[in-house]
Write a protein that holds these residues in place. Structure first.
Motif, short mmCIF file in Angstrom:
data_model
loop_
_atom_site.label_atom_id
_atom_site.label_comp_id
_atom_site.label_asym_id
_atom_site.label_seq_id
_atom_site.Cartn_x
_atom_site.Cartn_y
_atom_site.Cartn_z
N ALA A 5 41.19 55.34 36.10
CA ALA A 5 41.94 54.14 35.71
C ALA A 5 42.80 53.64 36.87
O ALA A 5 42.88 52.43 37.10
CB ALA A 5 42.80 54.45 34.49
N LEU A 6 43.41 54.57 37.59
CA LEU A 6 44.20 54.17 38.75
C LEU A 6 43.33 53.46 39.78
O LEU A 6 43.71 52.42 40.33
CB LEU A 6 44.85 55.40 39.40
CG LEU A 6 46.02 56.03 38.67
CD1 LEU A 6 46.39 57.36 39.31
CD2 LEU A 6 47.21 55.09 38.64
N LEU B 286 40.44 51.90 39.32
CA LEU B 286 39.97 50.62 38.81
C LEU B 286 41.06 49.56 38.80
O LEU B 286 40.79 48.37 38.92
CB LEU B 286 39.39 50.79 37.41
CG LEU B 286 38.07 51.54 37.34
CD1 LEU B 286 37.71 51.84 35.88
CD2 LEU B 286 36.96 50.73 38.00
N SER B 287 42.31 50.00 38.66
CA SER B 287 43.42 49.04 38.64
C SER B 287 43.92 48.70 40.03
O SER B 287 44.84 47.90 40.18
CB SER B 287 44.57 49.59 37.79
OG SER B 287 45.18 50.69 38.44
N GLY B 288 43.31 49.30 41.05
CA GLY B 288 43.68 48.96 42.43
C GLY B 288 44.61 49.94 43.11
O GLY B 288 44.94 49.77 44.28
N ASP B 289 45.04 50.96 42.42
CA ASP B 289 45.93 51.96 43.02
C ASP B 289 45.11 53.13 43.55
O ASP B 289 45.25 54.27 43.12
CB ASP B 289 46.97 52.43 42.00
CG ASP B 289 48.17 53.10 42.65
OD1 ASP B 289 48.12 53.37 43.87
OD2 ASP B 289 49.15 53.35 41.94
N SER B 290 44.24 52.83 44.50
CA SER B 290 43.29 53.82 44.99
C SER B 290 43.96 54.97 45.75
O SER B 290 43.48 56.10 45.70
CB SER B 290 42.22 53.16 45.85
OG SER B 290 42.79 52.44 46.90
N TYR C 234 42.53 59.40 34.07
CA TYR C 234 43.68 58.70 34.63
C TYR C 234 43.42 58.30 36.08
O TYR C 234 43.72 57.18 36.50
CB TYR C 234 44.92 59.59 34.52
CG TYR C 234 46.19 58.97 35.07
CD1 TYR C 234 46.67 57.77 34.56
CD2 TYR C 234 46.90 59.58 36.08
CE1 TYR C 234 47.83 57.19 35.05
CE2 TYR C 234 48.06 59.02 36.58
CZ TYR C 234 48.51 57.82 36.06
OH TYR C 234 49.67 57.26 36.56
#
Length: 57
Positions: A17-18, A20-24, A14
């Motif tokens: 995934a965060l 990679l989706s930009g929610d670093s 998870y």
């Protein structure tokens, strides 16, 4: 995450995934929490550092 909130592998995936989706920011917080529970886990340390490097670029 709702079925197995304490599952280390699920939390690690998870976090990735965060990131990679930009929610670093959220990913780093999740990895920091994982590191508190598993301070010697190389995979968690590596994932956290990769996300942090992405923030610096």
């Amino acid at each position: 995450m709702t079925r197995f909130p304490d599952n280390k592998t699920a939390r690690l995936c998870y976090g990735r995934a965060l990131g990679l989706s930009g929610d670093s920011e959220k990913a780093v917080l999740l990895f920091e929490n994982l590191l508190e529970e598993y301070p010697e886990d190389f995979e968690i340390k590596l994932s956290c550092r990769i996300i942090a490097l992405g923030q610096e670029i």
